[in-house]
Scaffold this motif. Structure first.
Motif, short mmCIF file in Angstrom:
data_model
loop_
_atom_site.label_atom_id
_atom_site.label_comp_id
_atom_site.label_asym_id
_atom_site.label_seq_id
_atom_site.Cartn_x
_atom_site.Cartn_y
_atom_site.Cartn_z
N MET A 2 0.83 -1.21 0.00
CA MET A 2 0.00 0.00 0.00
C MET A 2 0.86 1.25 0.00
O MET A 2 0.57 2.21 -0.71
CB MET A 2 -0.96 -0.04 1.19
N HIS A 3 1.92 1.23 0.80
CA HIS A 3 2.83 2.38 0.80
C HIS A 3 3.47 2.58 -0.58
O HIS A 3 3.61 3.71 -1.07
CB HIS A 3 3.93 2.18 1.86
N GLN A 4 3.82 1.46 -1.20
CA GLN A 4 4.44 1.50 -2.53
C GLN A 4 3.51 2.15 -3.56
O GLN A 4 3.96 2.84 -4.47
CB GLN A 4 4.78 0.08 -2.96
N HIS A 5 2.21 1.95 -3.39
CA HIS A 5 1.23 2.51 -4.33
C HIS A 5 0.70 3.87 -3.87
O HIS A 5 -0.30 4.36 -4.42
CB HIS A 5 0.08 1.53 -4.52
N GLY A 6 1.35 4.46 -2.90
CA GLY A 6 0.96 5.79 -2.47
C GLY A 6 -0.31 5.86 -1.66
O GLY A 6 -0.92 6.93 -1.51
N ILE A 7 -0.75 4.72 -1.12
CA ILE A 7 -1.98 4.68 -0.32
C ILE A 7 -1.66 5.10 1.11
O ILE A 7 -0.73 4.60 1.73
CB ILE A 7 -2.60 3.27 -0.34
N VAL A 8 -2.43 6.02 1.62
CA VAL A 8 -2.27 6.49 3.00
C VAL A 8 -3.13 5.60 3.91
O VAL A 8 -4.33 5.44 3.68
CB VAL A 8 -2.70 7.96 3.14
N ILE A 9 -2.54 5.01 4.93
CA ILE A 9 -3.28 4.13 5.83
C ILE A 9 -3.10 4.58 7.28
O ILE A 9 -2.08 5.15 7.66
CB ILE A 9 -2.83 2.66 5.69
N LYS A 10 -4.13 4.30 8.06
CA LYS A 10 -4.06 4.52 9.51
C LYS A 10 -4.69 3.31 10.18
O LYS A 10 -5.86 2.99 9.95
CB LYS A 10 -4.79 5.79 9.93
#
Length: 358
Positions: free
Chosen positions: A31-39
């Motif tokens: 997800m980080h690799q695809h620019g997705i912001v997660i919390k």
């Protein structure tokens, strides 16, 4: 996708529970690799989780649940509106009706992605938490499926259940990282082989099915029997070696095993199991011996990467054969790892996971 923001409503502290670690946390780098912001918002903190399944502590457990509810309520009131998607793994709250899922979908009208890997709509009562089980509201799984934007189910059995209530159901197998983590192949050439089992205390009861065969084998052959778990087993075996599970030593500990076991009862709850023990064994080149229940029969190709055993004689013969033949163990382990790389690697299933948020 590059601007997607996802709030993860998780049941467990990070780096603790296998289902959450391998179904959700394993995809964090992707997800980080695809620019997705997660919390990530776990319901329980580490201290609460450590005593959840211990007998007693009624007041402390009640306070833990209360704190979890307050934290979850704060999240759905003050955080949800900032995110494009909300992912719920198993349930937003361990007890009570699906109030948080209702707020997310009906009040905020957010896209809820629901992930589950057990038959959690079927009541499962534990001795330690009979009171909690009486107010778990197992019926809520149906409604979470109905309200969800998409559902990720761990196997066909779970997907068939979810499909009764939702048209957007994806079968997402529990997967492992075969490139960066599950790389060490077990040495099958050692003189004294080891049988092993890994899992939480809640599934240790299934070992009762194989203890008689192991006791018989102890009289005939030399081997160690490793149990890797969060709690020490109560049964006694001369060959028993207990290893306290930790995330840091998980691969090293599993690599001590030459033959992996996964016995199960043939019931509706077991049908929902996703065969993760077998996936871990095979990923490390360890042949598996298992009950032919649910997805076990899909992961294990009988006589190729392991054995499926329907009765006492088959269990005894299969384990005995593997103990005696290190070349057979090595060849079955090789075929098993190849299957995991093809079908149960997070790299193979990455697109399935990312599709949930489109």
């Amino acid at each position: 996708m590059n601007s997607a923001k996802i709030l993860l409503l998780l049941p467990y502290p990070l780096h603790t529970a296998p289902s959450q670690r391998f179904r959700i946390e394993a995809y964090f780098p992707l997800m980080h690799q695809h620019g997705i912001v997660i919390k990530a918002q776990p319901f329980f903190n580490e201290k609460a989780w450590s005593r959840l399944y211990k007998p007693g502590y009624f007041i402390s457990k009640s306070l833990d649940v209360g704190k979890g509810f307050i934290k979850r309520l704060w999240a759905v009131i003050f955080l949800v509106h900032k995110y494009d998607f909300v992912l719920v793994h198993r349930e937003a709250s361990p007890i009570g009706p699906p109030i948080f899922e209702w707020i997310v979908t009906k009040i905020w009208r957010k896209k809820l992605v629901f992930d589950f890997d057990d038959a959690i709509w079927i009541p499962a009562i534990s001795e330690q938490n009979k009171i909690a089980n009486s107010i778990k509201c197992f019926w809520k799984t149906k409604w979470i499926c109905k309200w969800a934007y998409k559902v990720a189910a761990g196997n066909n059995y779970l997907a068939n259940y979810a499909s009764q209530f939702n048209a957007n159901v994806t079968i997402l197998p529990t997967s492992v990282d075969t490139q960066n983590r599950y790389r060490t192949l077990v040495n099958q050439s050692i003189f004294k082989p080891a049988i092993g089992w890994t899992g939480s205390h809640s599934t240790m009861k299934y070992l009762d099915l194989v203890i008689p065969f192991l006791r018989q084998l102890e009289k005939e052959k030399e081997f160690d029997f490793y149990v890797i778990s969060n709690k020490e087993p109560k049964f006694e075996l001369q060959s028993l070696k207990f290893i306290k599970w930790t995330e840091e030593t998980e691969i090293e500990d599993l690599s001590k095993i030459n033959i992996g076991l996964m016995p199960l009862e043939a019931d509706r709850w077991s049908e929902g199991k996703c065969g993760f023990k077998i996936i871990q064994y095979l990923a490390l080149g360890i042949p598996a011996v298992a009950s032919p229940v649910g997805v076990n029969a899909k992961i294990i190709e009988n006589n190729q990467n392991g054995y499926l055993c329907q009765n006492e004689n088959e269990w005894y013969q299969s384990i005995s054969l593997l103990l005696d033949d290190r070349y057979l163990r090595k060849e079955m382990g090789r075929k098993g790892r190849e299957k995991i790389i093809r079908e149960y690697s997070i790299h193979v299933n990455a697109d399935l996971f990312l599709e949930l948020f489109k």
